[in-house]
Scaffold this active site. Structure first.
Site, PDB file in Angstrom:
ATOM      1  N   ASP A   8       0.853  -1.188   0.000  1.00  0.00           N
ATOM      2  CA  ASP A   8       0.000   0.000   0.000  1.00  0.00           C
ATOM      3  C   ASP A   8       0.891   1.240   0.000  1.00  0.00           C
ATOM      4  O   ASP A   8       1.643   1.473   0.947  1.00  0.00           O
ATOM      5  CB  ASP A   8      -0.898  -0.014   1.245  1.00  0.00           C
ATOM      6  CG  ASP A   8      -2.031   0.994   1.168  1.00  0.00           C
ATOM      7  OD1 ASP A   8      -2.116   1.707   0.152  1.00  0.00           O
ATOM      8  OD2 ASP A   8      -2.825   1.053   2.122  1.00  0.00           O
ATOM      9  N   ASP A 102      -2.784   2.572  -6.050  1.00  0.00           N
ATOM     10  CA  ASP A 102      -1.846   2.656  -4.932  1.00  0.00           C
ATOM     11  C   ASP A 102      -1.756   1.411  -4.069  1.00  0.00           C
ATOM     12  O   ASP A 102      -1.097   1.429  -3.032  1.00  0.00           O
ATOM     13  CB  ASP A 102      -2.187   3.871  -4.051  1.00  0.00           C
ATOM     14  CG  ASP A 102      -3.602   3.816  -3.503  1.00  0.00           C
ATOM     15  OD1 ASP A 102      -4.386   2.942  -3.923  1.00  0.00           O
ATOM     16  OD2 ASP A 102      -3.935   4.671  -2.649  1.00  0.00           O
ATOM     17  N   GLU A 103      -2.391   0.319  -4.462  1.00  0.00           N
ATOM     18  CA  GLU A 103      -2.273  -0.892  -3.649  1.00  0.00           C
ATOM     19  C   GLU A 103      -2.471  -2.139  -4.496  1.00  0.00           C
ATOM     20  O   GLU A 103      -3.138  -2.121  -5.521  1.00  0.00           O
ATOM     21  CB  GLU A 103      -3.256  -0.873  -2.477  1.00  0.00           C
ATOM     22  CG  GLU A 103      -4.707  -0.783  -2.884  1.00  0.00           C
ATOM     23  CD  GLU A 103      -5.655  -0.839  -1.694  1.00  0.00           C
ATOM     24  OE1 GLU A 103      -5.391  -1.609  -0.742  1.00  0.00           O
ATOM     25  OE2 GLU A 103      -6.671  -0.126  -1.717  1.00  0.00           O
TER      26      GLU A 103
END
Length: 357
Positions: A8, A102-103
């Site tokens: 993350d 983003d993850e």
């Protein structure tokens, strides 16, 4: 036993902005459009100290931190950085499942680089992200996706946390039940009415009762309370739709929905910006006071290019609802569907109008 890593990126959009504009470093940065109906897409850790969070109205963020620096989101740039992060992950395993820009989940039960533990793999990925991209990421390592995602939040920012198989109960049981996926405010209140506040409380409830009260999700709750998640990391996972919806405390008339639609369109646009693919179809969802669900949709010739355009289309769909003026609604939602790759020819506008005749 699987070895799952959840990576993350830390305050991703805001961190990219601070990386690329040195004058923003150390300052409370809020990634959001200016405007009375705008919501926060991301906030730097400096801004979070003031209580600013994603999806918060931008006006409230400005009140919480008058000195905050507001930066409009640049999703094209964020997608480019996300691809660089993905390339680093793929040097360790082909089993990478992106959740958003983003993850991502990684299955490193076997890894390409021959590192002996999942912990070492996670650290190697985070080190390369720091050295090559000048950004930081946090990681969770666990026997399944559900636990790995919770663990990645444990040592943020720029940290990692491991849940060993023999440590699952010690980690999980004391957690508030709200940490479980799918347990939001409404579900939390329902569980609280049953005396359930922690995962330990939830584990005391038998499976038949949970299924009776919550249907299929009751079985999911029963499994999560025991740390069970059999979902595999799926590299082919593709975004089908993104949406935001709201249930009202009191039912409202159709003519009163415009402010809610604008706010939900903003949230949907921010969520869509986290995807590598681009949504083309705008969807308006309504639930009447007698629980009938209505949907209206429109697919423009090219995808909405801005939040304003998405909002305009969503508002125009109200005219197609076709219900009586006296009908009241308990829920409204705005969504984007029909996702395509960014370079798909179907998404490109026609250069010339076709000739007639």
């Amino acid at each position: 036993m699987r070895k799952i890593v959840h990576i993350d990126m830390d305050a991703f959009y805001a961190s990219v902005e601070q990386r690329d504009a040195p004058e923003l470093r150390g300052k409370p940065v809020v990634v959001a459009w200016r405007g009375g109906r705008s919501v926060v897409c991301a906030a730097s850790y400096e801004a979070r100290r003031f209580g600013i969070r994603s999806a918060m109205p931008a006006l409230r963020a400005a009140r919480l931190c008058p000195d905050a620096v507001f930066v409009p989101p640049d999703f094209t740039r964020y997608r480019a950085v996300s691809r660089q992060v993905r390339e680093i992950m793929l040097t360790h395993t082909d089993l990478v499942e992106p959740l958003s820009l983003d993850e991502a989940y990684l299955d490193v039960t076997e890894n390409k680089t021959g590192l002996p533990t999942a912990t070492r793999v996670a650290k190697a990925i985070r080190d390369r992200i720091r050295e090559e991209l000048h950004l930081t990421a946090s990681a969770g390592i666990a026997p399944n996706k559900f636990l790995a995602k919770i663990a990645s939040d444990w040592r943020k920012p720029d940290g990692q946390f491991v849940i060993q198989p023999q440590e699952v109960d010690a980690f999980l049981l004391p957690l508030p039940v709200g940490r479980l996926p799918g347990v939001g405010k409404v579900m939390g209140e329902k569980l609280a009415g049953m005396g359930v506040e922690t995962v330990a409380h939830l584990r005391e409830i038998e499976q038949p009762l949970l299924e009776q009260r919550f249907g299929r999700y009751g079985l999911r709750l029963y499994q999560l309370a025991r740390g069970i998640d059999d979902g595999a990391v799926s590299p082919e996972r593709l975004t089908m739709s993104v949406s935001a919806e709201d249930t009202f405390a009191e039912d409202v008339l159709l003519g009163e929905l415009a402010p809610m639609i604008r706010r939900l369109a903003e949230k949907t646009w921010a969520a869509a910006g986290k995807q590598e693919r681009i949504g083309r179809t705008v969807v308006l969802k309504l639930k009447t006071s007698d629980f009938r669900i209505l949907t209206r949709s429109h697919t423009p010739p090219v995808p909405p290019a801005s939040c304003e355009e998405l909002t305009r289309i969503a508002l125009s769909l109200v005219d197609r609802v076709g219900q009586g003026a006296e009908v009241r609604y308990r829920l409204v939602g705005v969504g984007l569907s029909n996702f395509h790759e960014a370079d798909d020819p179907q998404l490109q506008p026609e250069l010339f109008e076709p000739e007639n005749g």
